[in-house]
Write a protein that holds these residues in place. Structure first.
Motif, PDB file in Angstrom:
ATOM      1  N   ILE A   1      47.881  36.306 -10.025  1.00 57.76           N
ATOM      2  CA  ILE A   1      46.244  36.248  -8.982  1.00 57.76           C
ATOM      3  C   ILE A   1      45.649  37.017  -9.932  1.00 57.76           C
ATOM      4  N   GLU A   2      46.617  38.794  -9.509  1.00 58.53           N
ATOM      5  CA  GLU A   2      45.432  39.887 -10.344  1.00 58.53           C
ATOM      6  C   GLU A   2      45.546  39.425 -11.815  1.00 58.53           C
ATOM      7  N   ARG A   3      46.036  38.456 -12.518  1.00 56.47           N
ATOM      8  CA  ARG A   3      45.552  38.922 -14.006  1.00 56.47           C
ATOM      9  C   ARG A   3      44.655  37.384 -14.059  1.00 56.47           C
ATOM     10  N   TYR A   4      44.653  36.578 -13.628  1.00 54.25           N
ATOM     11  CA  TYR A   4      43.778  35.342 -12.733  1.00 54.25           C
ATOM     12  C   TYR A   4      42.184  36.162 -12.901  1.00 54.25           C
ATOM     13  N   ILE A   5      42.204  36.687 -11.485  1.00 57.93           N
ATOM     14  CA  ILE A   5      41.015  37.402 -11.174  1.00 57.93           C
ATOM     15  C   ILE A   5      40.439  38.292 -12.427  1.00 57.93           C
ATOM     16  N   LEU A   6      41.486  39.214 -13.116  1.00 53.68           N
ATOM     17  CA  LEU A   6      40.141  40.748 -13.622  1.00 53.68           C
ATOM     18  C   LEU A   6      40.330  39.497 -15.518  1.00 53.68           C
ATOM     19  N   SER A   7      40.733  38.136 -15.860  1.00 51.38           N
ATOM     20  CA  SER A   7      40.414  37.297 -16.780  1.00 51.38           C
ATOM     21  C   SER A   7      38.849  36.889 -17.087  1.00 51.38           C
ATOM     22  N   PHE A   8      38.446  37.134 -15.812  1.00 51.42           N
ATOM     23  CA  PHE A   8      36.842  36.768 -15.663  1.00 51.42           C
ATOM     24  C   PHE A   8      35.909  37.992 -15.378  1.00 51.42           C
ATOM     25  N   PRO A   9      34.637  37.973 -16.000  1.00 51.79           N
ATOM     26  CA  PRO A   9      33.614  39.071 -16.314  1.00 51.79           C
ATOM     27  C   PRO A   9      33.835  39.941 -14.882  1.00 51.79           C
ATOM     28  N   VAL A  10      33.095  40.670 -14.702  1.00 54.16           N
ATOM     29  CA  VAL A  10      33.152  41.455 -13.673  1.00 54.16           C
ATOM     30  C   VAL A  10      31.947  40.548 -13.161  1.00 54.16           C
ATOM     31  N   ASN A  11      30.818  40.290 -13.070  1.00 58.06           N
ATOM     32  CA  ASN A  11      29.681  39.125 -12.190  1.00 58.06           C
ATOM     33  C   ASN A  11      30.421  37.450 -11.497  1.00 58.06           C
TER      34      ASN A  11
ATOM     35  N   ASP B   1      33.654  40.502   1.428  1.00 58.76           N
ATOM     36  CA  ASP B   1      32.697  39.533   1.134  1.00 58.76           C
ATOM     37  C   ASP B   1      33.316  38.643   2.641  1.00 58.76           C
ATOM     38  N   ILE B   2      32.473  38.645   3.500  1.00 53.42           N
ATOM     39  CA  ILE B   2      32.355  37.494   4.572  1.00 53.42           C
ATOM     40  C   ILE B   2      32.984  36.164   4.271  1.00 53.42           C
ATOM     41  N   ARG B   3      32.871  35.790   3.311  1.00 52.12           N
ATOM     42  CA  ARG B   3      33.504  34.479   2.871  1.00 52.12           C
ATOM     43  C   ARG B   3      35.122  34.094   2.706  1.00 52.12           C
ATOM     44  N   LEU B   4      35.792  35.672   2.332  1.00 49.87           N
ATOM     45  CA  LEU B   4      37.347  36.257   1.967  1.00 49.87           C
ATOM     46  C   LEU B   4      37.689  36.572   3.514  1.00 49.87           C
TER      47      LEU B   4
ATOM     48  N   ALA C   1      45.475  19.437  -0.510  1.00 50.36           N
ATOM     49  CA  ALA C   1      44.673  20.336  -0.673  1.00 50.36           C
ATOM     50  C   ALA C   1      43.542  19.625  -1.346  1.00 50.36           C
ATOM     51  N   ARG C   2      42.605  20.267  -1.283  1.00 44.47           N
ATOM     52  CA  ARG C   2      41.263  20.275  -2.219  1.00 44.47           C
ATOM     53  C   ARG C   2      41.203  20.812  -2.812  1.00 44.47           C
ATOM     54  N   VAL C   3      40.854  20.855  -4.302  1.00 47.25           N
ATOM     55  CA  VAL C   3      41.171  21.624  -5.188  1.00 47.25           C
ATOM     56  C   VAL C   3      39.268  22.029  -6.073  1.00 47.25           C
ATOM     57  N   VAL C   4      39.312  23.168  -6.944  1.00 46.55           N
ATOM     58  CA  VAL C   4      38.420  23.493  -7.232  1.00 46.55           C
ATOM     59  C   VAL C   4      38.668  22.927  -9.182  1.00 46.55           C
ATOM     60  N   PRO C   5      37.150  21.921  -9.243  1.00 48.19           N
ATOM     61  CA  PRO C   5      37.157  21.051 -10.494  1.00 48.19           C
ATOM     62  C   PRO C   5      37.594  22.426 -11.776  1.00 48.19           C
ATOM     63  N   ASN C   6      37.386  22.353 -12.852  1.00 48.59           N
ATOM     64  CA  ASN C   6      38.410  22.688 -13.559  1.00 48.59           C
ATOM     65  C   ASN C   6      39.140  24.434 -13.939  1.00 48.59           C
ATOM     66  N   PHE C   7      39.838  24.829 -12.323  1.00 46.33           N
ATOM     67  CA  PHE C   7      40.549  25.319 -12.067  1.00 46.33           C
ATOM     68  C   PHE C   7      41.282  25.756 -12.919  1.00 46.33           C
ATOM     69  N   ASN C   8      41.809  26.499 -13.873  1.00 53.22           N
ATOM     70  CA  ASN C   8      43.274  26.697 -14.268  1.00 53.22           C
ATOM     71  C   ASN C   8      43.684  28.204 -14.097  1.00 53.22           C
TER      72      ASN C   8
ATOM     73  N   ARG D   1      33.689  37.732 -10.394  1.00 54.03           N
ATOM     74  CA  ARG D   1      35.331  37.038 -10.300  1.00 54.03           C
ATOM     75  C   ARG D   1      35.571  37.332  -8.703  1.00 54.03           C
ATOM     76  N   LEU D   2      34.194  37.744  -7.887  1.00 52.28           N
ATOM     77  CA  LEU D   2      33.726  37.266  -6.966  1.00 52.28           C
ATOM     78  C   LEU D   2      34.204  35.323  -6.122  1.00 52.28           C
ATOM     79  N   LYS D   3      33.002  35.273  -7.392  1.00 47.98           N
ATOM     80  CA  LYS D   3      32.998  34.006  -7.154  1.00 47.98           C
ATOM     81  C   LYS D   3      34.758  33.188  -7.458  1.00 47.98           C
ATOM     82  N   LYS D   4      35.352  33.382  -8.691  1.00 49.39           N
ATOM     83  CA  LYS D   4      36.494  32.770  -9.102  1.00 49.39           C
ATOM     84  C   LYS D   4      37.425  33.588  -7.853  1.00 49.39           C
ATOM     85  N   ALA D   5      37.654  34.131  -7.473  1.00 52.90           N
ATOM     86  CA  ALA D   5      38.108  34.969  -6.298  1.00 52.90           C
ATOM     87  C   ALA D   5      38.000  34.369  -4.664  1.00 52.90           C
ATOM     88  N   ILE D   6      36.603  33.891  -4.504  1.00 51.88           N
ATOM     89  CA  ILE D   6      36.522  32.699  -2.995  1.00 51.88           C
ATOM     90  C   ILE D   6      37.426  31.461  -3.413  1.00 51.88           C
TER      91      ILE D   6
END
Length: 198
Positions: free
Chosen positions: A59-69, A188-191, A92-99, A71-76
């Motif tokens: 999870i740590e590697r996944y979130i950090l693999s994205f640009p800072v701007n 973040d309120i969603r998290l 479970a419903r899935v996020v399209p193109n999630f890898n 990361r919040l979207k990917k974390a949510i």
């Protein structure tokens, strides 16, 4: 797994029996019996045992693999998928193109659901919700703590891994005892909403 245990005749060595659940993830194996209660198993993926600590690292590697701007979207998105696995299992419903990369291998959204589903399933056997325990909520708590650790750095990922290994006492709820009220207000309120639904 309870049915598999029921079919064991005579003494069997730890992890000498295997069950391959019906799924699309190749080389996903549940090895049993173990030293714990009836139905416990060890989760193995591509010949390597996978633990909650491994997922926390991923999870740590996944979130950090994205640009800072981003990361919040990917974390949510990740939080939403984890909550859906908790509530709907393999449906479970899935996020399209999630890898996500787990143990060096790239898995898509459907494979991720299957991996997490089978990995956390043993917790409902060992710590059944029907008896007031956390069951599968326990690893989902820790996975969300990993998300918060990466996003807000109120505590580090090693704290989360230690909390994932707590035994012989009531495990803390998500974020219990590791953040202040002021820090909670920064999340973040969603998290936070997802965490409250675990």
């Amino acid at each position: 797994m309870k049915k598999n245990y029921a079919n064991i005749n005579g003494p069997v060595n730890d992890y000498s029996l295997v069950y391959q659940p019906p799924c699309n993830v190749h080389n996903l194996i549940l090895e049993y019996p173990t030293y714990k209660s009836i139905g416990d198993y060890r989760f193995s993926l591509n010949g390597t045992s996978l633990s909650h600590g491994d997922i926390i690292n991923d999870i740590e590697r996944y979130i950090l693999s994205f640009p800072v701007n981003m990361r919040l979207k990917k974390a949510i998105e990740l939080s939403d998928v984890l909550l859906d696995i908790l509530n709907y299992g393999l449906n479970a419903r899935v996020v399209p193109n999630f890898n996500i990369i787990l143990n060096g291998i790239n898995y898509n959204e459907y494979e991720f659901v299957e991996i997490i589903y089978w990995l956390i399933g043993q917790e409902d056997i060992n710590y059944p919700r029907s008896k007031g325990k956390r069951g599968v909520r326990l690893p989902i708590d820790r996975y969300h703590e990993a998300i918060i650790a990466v996003m807000y750095q109120f505590f580090n990922i090693d704290v989360v891994k230690r909390r994932a290994k707590i035994r012989n006492r009531r495990p803390p709820l998500c974020l219990e005892g590791i953040i202040s009220p002021n820090q909670r207000n920064q999340i973040d309120i969603r998290l936070l909403s997802n965490i409250n639904l675990i």
